[in-house]
Enzyme design. Structure first.
Site, PDB file in Angstrom:
ATOM      1  N   ALA A  37       0.864  -1.184   0.000  1.00  0.00           N
ATOM      2  CA  ALA A  37       0.000   0.000   0.000  1.00  0.00           C
ATOM      3  C   ALA A  37       0.895   1.227   0.000  1.00  0.00           C
ATOM      4  O   ALA A  37       2.037   1.167   0.465  1.00  0.00           O
ATOM      5  CB  ALA A  37      -0.857   0.004   1.257  1.00  0.00           C
ATOM      6  N   GLU A  74       3.991  -5.422   7.213  1.00  0.00           N
ATOM      7  CA  GLU A  74       3.127  -4.449   7.897  1.00  0.00           C
ATOM      8  C   GLU A  74       3.468  -4.291   9.377  1.00  0.00           C
ATOM      9  O   GLU A  74       3.350  -3.215   9.949  1.00  0.00           O
ATOM     10  CB  GLU A  74       1.644  -4.867   7.765  1.00  0.00           C
ATOM     11  CG  GLU A  74       1.067  -4.740   6.367  1.00  0.00           C
ATOM     12  CD  GLU A  74       1.259  -5.975   5.505  1.00  0.00           C
ATOM     13  OE1 GLU A  74       2.077  -6.862   5.852  1.00  0.00           O
ATOM     14  OE2 GLU A  74       0.576  -6.059   4.463  1.00  0.00           O
TER      15      GLU A  74
HETATM   16  N1  COA Z   1       4.517   3.301  -0.207  1.00  0.00           N
HETATM   17  C1  COA Z   1       4.898   4.507  -0.654  1.00  0.00           C
HETATM   18  N2  COA Z   1       6.056   4.728  -1.278  1.00  0.00           N
HETATM   19  C2  COA Z   1       6.858   3.652  -1.471  1.00  0.00           C
HETATM   20  C3  COA Z   1       6.531   2.378  -1.042  1.00  0.00           C
HETATM   21  C4  COA Z   1       5.277   2.205  -0.385  1.00  0.00           C
HETATM   22  N3  COA Z   1       4.856   1.017   0.041  1.00  0.00           N
HETATM   23  N4  COA Z   1       7.532   1.527  -1.365  1.00  0.00           N
HETATM   24  C5  COA Z   1       8.460   2.273  -1.984  1.00  0.00           C
HETATM   25  N5  COA Z   1       8.061   3.562  -2.047  1.00  0.00           N
HETATM   26  C6  COA Z   1       8.764   4.713  -2.623  1.00  0.00           C
HETATM   27  C7  COA Z   1       9.880   5.209  -1.726  1.00  0.00           C
HETATM   28  O1  COA Z   1       9.371   6.059  -0.718  1.00  0.00           O
HETATM   29  C8  COA Z   1      10.745   5.925  -2.729  1.00  0.00           C
HETATM   30  O2  COA Z   1      10.144   7.167  -3.022  1.00  0.00           O
HETATM   31  P1  COA Z   1      11.064   8.513  -3.208  1.00  0.00           P
HETATM   32  O3  COA Z   1      11.959   8.189  -4.380  1.00  0.00           O
HETATM   33  O4  COA Z   1      10.081   9.575  -3.479  1.00  0.00           O
HETATM   34  O5  COA Z   1      11.830   8.653  -1.929  1.00  0.00           O
HETATM   35  C9  COA Z   1      10.623   5.045  -3.972  1.00  0.00           C
HETATM   36  O6  COA Z   1       9.423   4.307  -3.808  1.00  0.00           O
HETATM   37  C10 COA Z   1      11.762   4.081  -4.131  1.00  0.00           C
HETATM   38  O7  COA Z   1      11.878   3.348  -2.924  1.00  0.00           O
HETATM   39  P2  COA Z   1      13.294   2.977  -2.274  1.00  0.00           P
HETATM   40  O8  COA Z   1      13.046   2.595  -0.848  1.00  0.00           O
HETATM   41  O9  COA Z   1      14.260   4.083  -2.517  1.00  0.00           O
HETATM   42  O10 COA Z   1      13.684   1.748  -3.187  1.00  0.00           O
HETATM   43  P3  COA Z   1      14.536   0.470  -2.828  1.00  0.00           P
HETATM   44  O11 COA Z   1      14.620  -0.304  -4.100  1.00  0.00           O
HETATM   45  O12 COA Z   1      15.788   0.829  -2.136  1.00  0.00           O
HETATM   46  O13 COA Z   1      13.641  -0.355  -1.743  1.00  0.00           O
HETATM   47  C11 COA Z   1      11.625  -1.400  -0.933  1.00  0.00           C
HETATM   48  C12 COA Z   1      12.437  -0.919  -2.142  1.00  0.00           C
HETATM   49  C13 COA Z   1      10.326  -1.939  -1.504  1.00  0.00           C
HETATM   50  C14 COA Z   1      12.361  -2.500  -0.172  1.00  0.00           C
HETATM   51  C15 COA Z   1      11.370  -0.235   0.038  1.00  0.00           C
HETATM   52  O14 COA Z   1      10.913   0.885  -0.701  1.00  0.00           O
HETATM   53  C16 COA Z   1      10.332  -0.546   1.089  1.00  0.00           C
HETATM   54  O15 COA Z   1      10.646  -1.141   2.100  1.00  0.00           O
HETATM   55  N6  COA Z   1       9.057  -0.119   0.870  1.00  0.00           N
HETATM   56  C17 COA Z   1       7.993  -0.315   1.809  1.00  0.00           C
HETATM   57  C18 COA Z   1       7.524  -1.750   1.786  1.00  0.00           C
HETATM   58  C19 COA Z   1       6.396  -1.970   2.798  1.00  0.00           C
HETATM   59  O16 COA Z   1       6.549  -1.805   3.993  1.00  0.00           O
HETATM   60  N7  COA Z   1       5.228  -2.345   2.279  1.00  0.00           N
HETATM   61  C20 COA Z   1       4.080  -2.639   3.066  1.00  0.00           C
HETATM   62  C21 COA Z   1       3.220  -1.448   3.190  1.00  0.00           C
HETATM   63  S1  COA Z   1       1.785  -1.792   4.169  1.00  0.00           S
END
Ligand code: COA
Length: 261
Positions: free
Chosen positions: A68, A135
């Site tokens: 999400a 989560e």
């Molecule tokens: N919601 C909103 N934005 C998200 C997102 C999410 N679930 N997952 C990634 N993004 C955004 C980041 O904030 C970043 O935005 P920005 O460039 O404006 O700062 C962009 O996507 C790239 O993410 P980044 O973390 O730099 O990429 P990465 O390849 O190093 O890592 C993940 C990827 C998926 C491991 C990491 O982004 C992450 O942990 N995301 C959250 C996952 C999560 O907790 N999901 C469950 C939600 S309930």
């Protein structure tokens, strides 16, 4: 497509529609617009008789769906969150979609992204894909079916571990616990998935719909009720021309041709 979508791409290749969540800069995170557009796309594809199978994937080479959109959580009240999830649920739209729907998992498949994949019928993953229900790290729990569908798919122990630790597992581990059906090299993900989609698209769409309904009953009813409903759905196949064509083709030693819906 009769409507224009900003966060979703739809491409049709013969009888297979490829639906791509298109927010690669945000790792295809699901915001309100993406969820609503995803559900609307499925509504359109549901009635499109030229489409027999749907493949769902994420844009770019990093993520399927990273969950999400966490930005939207910051200011939400409990009541708003509940309404958002109940009103236009992408998970329910996938779950209730009558045609086969395959998740083609190309990268991070986390949180709501993992729940989207779980709502699909079959999951094919790239070796580079990874899966998790993180989560718990945000002080919340899965809310898109993760606690229920993951548990039914991989069993309580594995689901509990993923949900309580929030840890991310690689594609081979996902395969070992039964979370995905196949793991393939990244450069073969599309070809292998489409190969399977095309094989399914050759079958009778009526039988496919009834088969899906019957299989889904297994985890939603008791055995007696499920077996009884299976007989009804099996018998219903006998009212379709596709049963006549399938049986005739076998007896005539030729490939069946299932025309129409
Ligand atoms: N919601 C909103 N934005 C998200 C997102 C999410 N679930 N997952 C990634 N993004 C955004 C980041 O904030 C970043 O935005 P920005 O460039 O404006 O700062 C962009 O996507 C790239 O993410 P980044 O973390 O730099 O990429 P990465 O390849 O190093 O890592 C993940 C990827 C998926 C491991 C990491 O982004 C992450 O942990 N995301 C959250 C996952 C999560 O907790 N999901 C469950 C939600 S309930």
């Amino acid at each position: 497509m009769s409507q224009a979508y900003e966060t979703i791409l739809v491409e049709q290749r013969e009888r297979v529609a490829i639906v791509t969540i298109n927010r690669p800069d945000k790792r295809n995170a699901l915001n309100i617009q993406t969820r609503a557009e995803g559900a609307a796309v499925l509504d359109e594809l549901r009635g499109d008789t030229s489409v027999r199978v749907v493949v769902l994937t994420g844009a770019g080479d990093k993520a399927f769906i990273a969950g999400a959109d966490i930005n939207e959580f910051a200011t939400r009240t409990a009541i708003t969150q509940r309404e958002v999830m109940l009103e236009r649920s992408l998970f329910n739209a996938i779950d209730g979609f009558p045609k086969p729907i395959i998740a083609m998992v190309n990268g991070f498949c986390l949180g709501g992204g993992c729940e989207v994949a779980l709502a699909c019928d079959i999951r094919v993953a790239s070796e580079k894909a990874s899966f998790g229900q993180p989560e718990i790290n945000l002080g919340i729990i899965p809310g898109g079916g993760g606690t229920q569908r993951l548990t039914r798919l991989v069993g309580e122990g594995k689901a509990m571990e993923m949900i309580l630790t929030g840890e991310i597992i690689d594609a081979q581990t996902a395969l070992a616990i039964g979370l995905v059906n196949h793991v393939v090299p990244a450069d073969q993900l599309e070809s292998k998935t489409l190969e399977m989609a095309n094989r399914i698209a050759d079958k009778s769409p009526i039988a496919l719909r009834l088969a899906k309904e019957a299989v889904k009953l297994a985890s939603r009813s008791n055995l007696d009720e499920g077996l009884r409903r299976e007989v009804d759905l099996f018998a219903l196949c006998f009212s379709s021309e596709h049963k006549d064509e399938g049986v005739k083709a076998f007896l005539e030693k030729r490939k069946p041709e299932f025309k129409g819906k």
